[in-house]
Motif scaffolding. Structure first.
Motif, PDB file in Angstrom:
ATOM      1  N   GLN A  39       0.835  -1.196   0.000  1.00 39.68           N
ATOM      2  CA  GLN A  39       0.000   0.000   0.000  1.00 39.68           C
ATOM      3  C   GLN A  39       0.874   1.252   0.000  1.00 39.68           C
ATOM      4  N   GLY A  40       1.946   1.218   0.804  1.00 38.88           N
ATOM      5  CA  GLY A  40       2.867   2.353   0.832  1.00 38.88           C
ATOM      6  C   GLY A  40       3.520   2.583  -0.514  1.00 38.88           C
ATOM      7  N   VAL A  41       3.835   1.495  -1.206  1.00 42.76           N
ATOM      8  CA  VAL A  41       4.427   1.588  -2.546  1.00 42.76           C
ATOM      9  C   VAL A  41       3.418   2.171  -3.527  1.00 42.76           C
ATOM     10  N   SER A  42       2.181   1.674  -3.474  1.00 41.29           N
ATOM     11  CA  SER A  42       1.144   2.139  -4.403  1.00 41.29           C
ATOM     12  C   SER A  42       0.815   3.616  -4.194  1.00 41.29           C
ATOM     13  N   GLU A  43       0.997   4.107  -2.961  1.00 40.89           N
ATOM     14  CA  GLU A  43       0.739   5.515  -2.660  1.00 40.89           C
ATOM     15  C   GLU A  43       1.935   6.398  -3.007  1.00 40.89           C
ATOM     16  N   GLY A  44       3.021   5.774  -3.448  1.00 42.79           N
ATOM     17  CA  GLY A  44       4.201   6.538  -3.832  1.00 42.79           C
ATOM     18  C   GLY A  44       5.039   7.008  -2.660  1.00 42.79           C
ATOM     19  N   ILE A  45       4.817   6.437  -1.480  1.00 41.52           N
ATOM     20  CA  ILE A  45       5.546   6.855  -0.283  1.00 41.52           C
ATOM     21  C   ILE A  45       6.782   5.991  -0.060  1.00 41.52           C
ATOM     22  N   ASP A  50      14.742   1.891  -2.926  1.00 39.81           N
ATOM     23  CA  ASP A  50      15.500   2.230  -1.721  1.00 39.81           C
ATOM     24  C   ASP A  50      15.249   1.273  -0.566  1.00 39.81           C
ATOM     25  N   VAL A  51      14.007   0.792  -0.463  1.00 38.23           N
ATOM     26  CA  VAL A  51      13.618  -0.026   0.687  1.00 38.23           C
ATOM     27  C   VAL A  51      12.903  -1.289   0.213  1.00 38.23           C
ATOM     28  N   SER A  52      13.489  -2.434   0.495  1.00 33.30           N
ATOM     29  CA  SER A  52      12.865  -3.701   0.121  1.00 33.30           C
ATOM     30  C   SER A  52      11.820  -4.090   1.159  1.00 33.30           C
ATOM     31  N   LEU A  53      10.953  -5.032   0.809  1.00 32.66           N
ATOM     32  CA  LEU A  53       9.954  -5.535   1.751  1.00 32.66           C
ATOM     33  C   LEU A  53      10.636  -6.115   2.982  1.00 32.66           C
ATOM     34  N   TYR A  83      -1.865  -0.425  15.019  1.00 35.88           N
ATOM     35  CA  TYR A  83      -0.513  -0.205  14.509  1.00 35.88           C
ATOM     36  C   TYR A  83      -0.550   0.159  13.030  1.00 35.88           C
ATOM     37  N   GLU A  84      -1.434  -0.492  12.284  1.00 34.35           N
ATOM     38  CA  GLU A  84      -1.552  -0.226  10.851  1.00 34.35           C
ATOM     39  C   GLU A  84      -1.905   1.235  10.588  1.00 34.35           C
ATOM     40  N   GLU A  85      -2.857   1.758  11.357  1.00 31.11           N
ATOM     41  CA  GLU A  85      -3.253   3.153  11.187  1.00 31.11           C
ATOM     42  C   GLU A  85      -2.117   4.088  11.592  1.00 31.11           C
ATOM     43  N   TRP A  86      -1.447   3.729  12.665  1.00 28.54           N
ATOM     44  CA  TRP A  86      -0.352   4.558  13.177  1.00 28.54           C
ATOM     45  C   TRP A  86       0.804   4.657  12.191  1.00 28.54           C
ATOM     46  N   ILE A  87       1.207   3.533  11.594  1.00 30.77           N
ATOM     47  CA  ILE A  87       2.350   3.563  10.682  1.00 30.77           C
ATOM     48  C   ILE A  87       2.009   4.346   9.415  1.00 30.77           C
ATOM     49  N   LYS A  88       0.758   4.314   8.989  1.00 27.81           N
ATOM     50  CA  LYS A  88       0.343   5.107   7.825  1.00 27.81           C
ATOM     51  C   LYS A  88       0.411   6.598   8.144  1.00 27.81           C
ATOM     52  N   PRO A  96       9.600  12.692   4.195  1.00 24.68           N
ATOM     53  CA  PRO A  96       8.454  13.434   3.665  1.00 24.68           C
ATOM     54  C   PRO A  96       8.630  13.786   2.200  1.00 24.68           C
ATOM     55  N   VAL A  97       7.521  14.019   1.528  1.00 25.29           N
ATOM     56  CA  VAL A  97       7.536  14.480   0.141  1.00 25.29           C
ATOM     57  C   VAL A  97       7.297  15.983   0.172  1.00 25.29           C
ATOM     58  N   VAL A  98       8.208  16.765  -0.393  1.00 22.51           N
ATOM     59  CA  VAL A  98       8.120  18.220  -0.308  1.00 22.51           C
ATOM     60  C   VAL A  98       7.423  18.811  -1.525  1.00 22.51           C
ATOM     61  N   ASP A  99       6.917  20.052  -1.356  1.00 23.83           N
ATOM     62  CA  ASP A  99       6.232  20.710  -2.466  1.00 23.83           C
ATOM     63  C   ASP A  99       7.200  21.594  -3.246  1.00 23.83           C
ATOM     64  N   ALA A 100       6.656  22.399  -4.156  1.00 23.40           N
ATOM     65  CA  ALA A 100       7.477  23.164  -5.091  1.00 23.40           C
ATOM     66  C   ALA A 100       8.320  24.248  -4.423  1.00 23.40           C
ATOM     67  N   GLU A 101       7.953  24.660  -3.203  1.00 22.03           N
ATOM     68  CA  GLU A 101       8.703  25.712  -2.523  1.00 22.03           C
ATOM     69  C   GLU A 101      10.000  25.198  -1.901  1.00 22.03           C
TER      70      GLU A 101
END
Length: 213
Positions: A39-45, A50-53, A83-88, A96-101
């Motif tokens: 799910q994290g991979v599909s969300e682009g996070i 860089d990080v294997s399963l 835990y699932e909700e917390w890790i998400k 983090p993914v940063v914006d254009a600024e």
């Protein structure tokens, strides 16, 4: 400008991506790491390059789950949070993914405690997962001057100003360190000055006279 200052200072003392929700699902008996990873991979996070399963699963078992349990014990969030909700909410333990600024300082992904020769500039934000607080993954700091970094090392401690070299030696080998540079240098300087005069020295000098906890 005020909006950007608030955003930068919030980044300094909160770990990016952490927003504790009052409502969440009940904790499950067994964590499906593979499903969470996908799910994290599909969300682009989570970046598979860089990080294997296997690596991500080990990080959860050896690091993240203890931080989650500490947060429950200290009442950082409601005990109904799984835990699932917390890790998400904690961005799957990823940068983090940063914006254009903002721009991420170019370097090989997941470099452990190395800036690749980059000179830290006033107002830069540094984020690492090399240390965590109860219930919160990661650690953030701000460069309050060229080649100087201001942060709060841990729970119950006050602020500390480091030279870049000394701080990197402290965090070297403790997982990844990311450096983020704000493109607007004027706002970056204002943010660094605000942090310095409110969390280290009211006079903006190298002598500390503020000791927040």
């Amino acid at each position: 400008m005020k909006r950007w200052l608030v955003g930068i200072i919030t980044t300094l003392f909160l770990i990016s991506g952490i927003l504790i929700s009052p409502e969440s699902a009940q904790a499950q008996e067994k964590t499906d790491y593979e499903a969470l990873y996908n799910q994290g991979v599909s969300e682009g996070i989570i970046k598979q390059a860089d990080v294997s399963l296997e690596t991500w699963t080990e990080e959860n078992k050896n690091q993240y789950e203890q931080v989650y349990q500490d947060g429950l014990k200290d009442g950082i969030y409601d005990k109904s949070m799984s835990y699932e909700e917390w890790i998400k909410i904690n961005n799957y333990g990823q940068p983090p993914v940063v914006d254009a600024e903002w721009e991420e300082v170019p370097q090989k992904p997941m470099v452990k405690g190395v800036y690749k020769g980059y000179t830290v500039k006033k107002g830069d934000i540094l984020i690492t997962n090399g240390t965590s607080s109860s219930g919160l993954l990661g650690h953030a700091a701000i460069a309050n001057g060229n080649e100087y970094i201001l942060d709060i090392p841990g729970k119950g401690e006050t602020t500390k100003q480091w030279t870049t070299a000394k701080r990197m030696k402290e965090y070297d080998g403790k997982e990844w360190v990311k450096v983020y540079h704000l493109k607007n240098s004027s706002v970056a300087n204002d943010a660094a000055n605000w942090a310095d005069k409110n969390y280290f020295s009211t006079k903006g000098t190298s002598k500390q006279n503020i000791f927040p906890k």
